[in-house]
Scaffold this active site. Structure first.
Site, PDB file in Angstrom:
ATOM      1  N   GLY A 103      20.612  25.211  59.440  1.00 19.61           N
ATOM      2  CA  GLY A 103      19.002  25.005  58.288  1.00 19.61           C
ATOM      3  C   GLY A 103      19.604  26.983  57.255  1.00 19.61           C
ATOM      4  O   GLY A 103      18.598  26.684  56.614  1.00 19.61           O
ATOM      5  N   GLU A 104      19.919  27.710  57.553  1.00 16.79           N
ATOM      6  CA  GLU A 104      19.926  29.258  56.700  1.00 16.79           C
ATOM      7  C   GLU A 104      20.513  28.712  55.149  1.00 16.79           C
ATOM      8  O   GLU A 104      20.489  29.965  54.725  1.00 16.79           O
ATOM      9  CB  GLU A 104      21.456  29.906  57.543  1.00 16.79           C
ATOM     10  CG  GLU A 104      21.054  30.195  58.928  1.00 16.79           C
ATOM     11  CD  GLU A 104      21.451  29.660  60.309  1.00 16.79           C
ATOM     12  OE1 GLU A 104      21.270  30.261  61.591  1.00 16.79           O
ATOM     13  OE2 GLU A 104      21.509  28.856  60.602  1.00 16.79           O
ATOM     14  N   TYR A 144      13.342  32.116  67.090  1.00 20.37           N
ATOM     15  CA  TYR A 144      13.838  32.746  67.300  1.00 20.37           C
ATOM     16  C   TYR A 144      13.009  33.737  66.548  1.00 20.37           C
ATOM     17  O   TYR A 144      12.885  35.015  67.242  1.00 20.37           O
ATOM     18  CB  TYR A 144      14.484  33.115  65.447  1.00 20.37           C
ATOM     19  CG  TYR A 144      16.119  32.763  65.665  1.00 20.37           C
ATOM     20  CD1 TYR A 144      16.708  32.330  66.663  1.00 20.37           C
ATOM     21  CD2 TYR A 144      17.018  33.770  64.853  1.00 20.37           C
ATOM     22  CE1 TYR A 144      17.591  31.915  66.477  1.00 20.37           C
ATOM     23  CE2 TYR A 144      18.116  33.451  64.962  1.00 20.37           C
ATOM     24  CZ  TYR A 144      18.978  32.225  65.671  1.00 20.37           C
ATOM     25  OH  TYR A 144      20.470  32.080  65.454  1.00 20.37           O
ATOM     26  N   HIS A 204      18.329  35.354  72.533  1.00 25.88           N
ATOM     27  CA  HIS A 204      20.013  35.040  71.575  1.00 25.88           C
ATOM     28  C   HIS A 204      19.434  36.960  70.911  1.00 25.88           C
ATOM     29  O   HIS A 204      19.264  37.718  70.604  1.00 25.88           O
ATOM     30  CB  HIS A 204      19.417  34.411  70.363  1.00 25.88           C
ATOM     31  CG  HIS A 204      20.197  34.537  68.807  1.00 25.88           C
ATOM     32  ND1 HIS A 204      21.885  34.341  68.286  1.00 25.88           N
ATOM     33  CD2 HIS A 204      20.465  36.067  67.943  1.00 25.88           C
ATOM     34  CE1 HIS A 204      21.792  34.683  67.371  1.00 25.88           C
ATOM     35  NE2 HIS A 204      21.095  35.549  66.912  1.00 25.88           N
ATOM     36  N   HIS A 237      25.069  35.224  73.363  1.00 27.67           N
ATOM     37  CA  HIS A 237      26.374  35.590  73.244  1.00 27.67           C
ATOM     38  C   HIS A 237      26.415  36.549  72.430  1.00 27.67           C
ATOM     39  O   HIS A 237      26.549  37.925  71.470  1.00 27.67           O
ATOM     40  CB  HIS A 237      25.617  35.326  71.319  1.00 27.67           C
ATOM     41  CG  HIS A 237      24.545  34.225  71.168  1.00 27.67           C
ATOM     42  ND1 HIS A 237      24.712  32.914  71.501  1.00 27.67           N
ATOM     43  CD2 HIS A 237      23.575  34.302  70.062  1.00 27.67           C
ATOM     44  CE1 HIS A 237      24.190  31.971  71.694  1.00 27.67           C
ATOM     45  NE2 HIS A 237      23.435  32.964  70.670  1.00 27.67           N
ATOM     46  N   ARG A 291      29.378  38.877  70.759  1.00 27.70           N
ATOM     47  CA  ARG A 291      29.902  38.844  69.528  1.00 27.70           C
ATOM     48  C   ARG A 291      31.252  39.752  68.929  1.00 27.70           C
ATOM     49  O   ARG A 291      31.597  39.522  68.221  1.00 27.70           O
ATOM     50  CB  ARG A 291      29.225  38.952  68.368  1.00 27.70           C
ATOM     51  CG  ARG A 291      27.709  37.884  68.797  1.00 27.70           C
ATOM     52  CD  ARG A 291      26.700  37.886  68.166  1.00 27.70           C
ATOM     53  NE  ARG A 291      25.703  36.759  67.664  1.00 27.70           N
ATOM     54  CZ  ARG A 291      25.350  35.587  67.178  1.00 27.70           C
ATOM     55  NH1 ARG A 291      26.674  35.930  65.997  1.00 27.70           N
ATOM     56  NH2 ARG A 291      24.231  34.934  67.480  1.00 27.70           N
ATOM     57  N   ASP A 313      26.439  26.833  73.166  1.00 28.45           N
ATOM     58  CA  ASP A 313      26.070  27.187  71.356  1.00 28.45           C
ATOM     59  C   ASP A 313      25.749  25.703  70.895  1.00 28.45           C
ATOM     60  O   ASP A 313      25.917  25.948  69.826  1.00 28.45           O
ATOM     61  CB  ASP A 313      25.695  27.814  70.694  1.00 28.45           C
ATOM     62  CG  ASP A 313      24.926  28.493  69.766  1.00 28.45           C
ATOM     63  OD1 ASP A 313      23.867  27.630  69.830  1.00 28.45           O
ATOM     64  OD2 ASP A 313      25.451  29.091  68.919  1.00 28.45           O
TER      65      ASP A 313
END
Length: 391
Positions: free
Chosen positions: A79-80, A140, A205, A234, A237, A293
């Site tokens: 959805g970003e 989030y 996250h 995560h 990264r 993920d």
């Protein structure tokens, strides 16, 4: 005890395999399953005459605890880049085909068009299809969206809710929560979980922002919250974050979750590379878990944070990275299983039911071939996936 004569008599299942790793290697080569649980482990097990039993002959396969994926966007992430970039839902077949018997569903960036209610419905749908499924309430953002209007009530009254997540920190997509907000949320989860008799995980996250794991360092240093309450994910990264994760795990005797990124830029940041690095740094294997993920987004942003593209994460990389750890002898099979089974069950507070092949535990069993490829997946004694199409 005599078998029941009515049509509801429980069907026994007897798995006859080549070897059993429970996760430790056993002398037993047979698993007897009754009413969804493991009733016996042994050799040449005898079934009383008249008892209905289904025999699964798999002498060329190895039985291991079914895998657990603690970070799956079961309703789809993304959805970003607008509504057209929402990721699809995952199917029960996709889950079970990777040897995964249990998933924990999460919301991500999009807590608006998707909600905890959507997530709960999907989790219950997966359960109806035979997958063991749980969820984190929230998304989030802080304050988090919930089912009942309160995090503690979600934990207390919704059986599928085992924690809060994924709360975003050190990420331009997060709500930039203050330290006191993070501490209050984790405290609420802890008390709600105590009332519900659950572990009550706060699943964080971690983005690639400069603060890294600092908020969690402060949380564990400045409050009475135990480290087992918190899972940063995560953590691979980038190299600096991975090194910070090693320090965090060693300093607090804490758990860290490595993501099997589909798009890892370099091998040492893959799930395989990250686990290998953490082990070399001295982090105990028991403190490391891996997750996929899966069905989350893999967005790309330019230097100013503008969205420029996206791919959808899968769960095949999780299994491939895990297999590589065994094949390249980074870990023996019995220890590697913890990364996607026993360690995960312990971290989530499910170790009384899952993550081991033991009498009384849920009969969640994955059968692997000599190349460590899943051939059959059983959840609560029912075959939910067979590579040859049989059930």
């Amino acid at each position: 005890m005599m078998p029941r004569e009515d049509r509801d008599a429980p069907l026994l299942t007897l798995l006859r395999v080549g070897r059993i790793f429970a996760p430790q290697p056993l002398e037993a080569t047979e698993i007897l399953i009754a009413d969804g649980r493991i009733a016996a482990l042994g050799r040449d097990l005898e079934i009383p005459a008249g008892w209905p039993v289904r025999v699964v002959e798999a002498r060329d396969l190895v039985a291991v605890p079914a895998f657990i994926d603690q970070h799956v966007h079961v309703t789809g992430g993304g959805g970003e880049g607008g509504c057209g970039t929402r990721c699809p839902e995952i199917t029960a077949h996709e889950i079970a085909s990777m040897g995964i018997g249990t998933v924990v569903g999460v919301l991500g960036t999009d807590g608006i068009s998707r909600s905890p209610a959507d997530l709960l419905a999907k989790v219950r749908g997966l359960k109806a299809e035979g997958i063991a499924a749980y969820m984190y309430t929230g998304s989030y953002r802080v304050p988090p969206p919930t089912l009942t209007g309160d995090v503690q009530r979600d934990l207390a009254w919704i059986p599928e809710v085992i924690g809060l997540g994924e709360i975003a920190i050190s990420d331009h997509r997060s709500s930039q929560p203050r330290q006191d907000e993070i501490e209050r949320l984790v405290s609420e989860v802890r008390v709600g979980a105590m009332l519900a008799g659950k572990r009550g995980i706060c699943h964080f996250h971690v983005g690639d922002g400069k603060r890294g794991l600092t908020p969690l360092h402060r949380l564990l240093s400045e409050t009475e919250i135990p480290a087992e309450q918190v899972i940063p994910t995560h953590v691979n990264r980038h190299r600096e974050l991975l090194e910070e994760a090693a320090d965090y795990a060693l300093t607090f005797d804490a758990n860290v979750d490595v993501t099997a990124f589909d798009d890892a830029d370099e091998d040492d940041l893959s799930g395989f590379g990250a686990v290998s690095r953490l082990l070399r740094r001295g982090v105990p294997v028991e403190r490391i878990t891996m997750s996929s993920d899966c069905n989350g987004s893999l967005p790309e942003f330019d230097a100013r944070g503008a969205y420029i593209g996206m791919r959808v994460a899968g769960n095949t990389t999780l299994i491939a990275d895990w297999q590589r750890l065994v094949r390249e002898e980074v870990l023996p099979l019995e220890q590697a299983l913890g990364l996607i089974s026993g360690n995960v069950a312990r971290v989530l507070g499910l170790d009384g039911q899952k993550g081991r092949l033991a009498v009384g535990h849920d009969a969640d069993v994955t059968l692997l071939d000599g190349d460590l490829q899943p051939q059959q997946t059983f959840v609560s004694g029912k075959c939910v996936y067979a590579r040859d199409g049989s059930t």
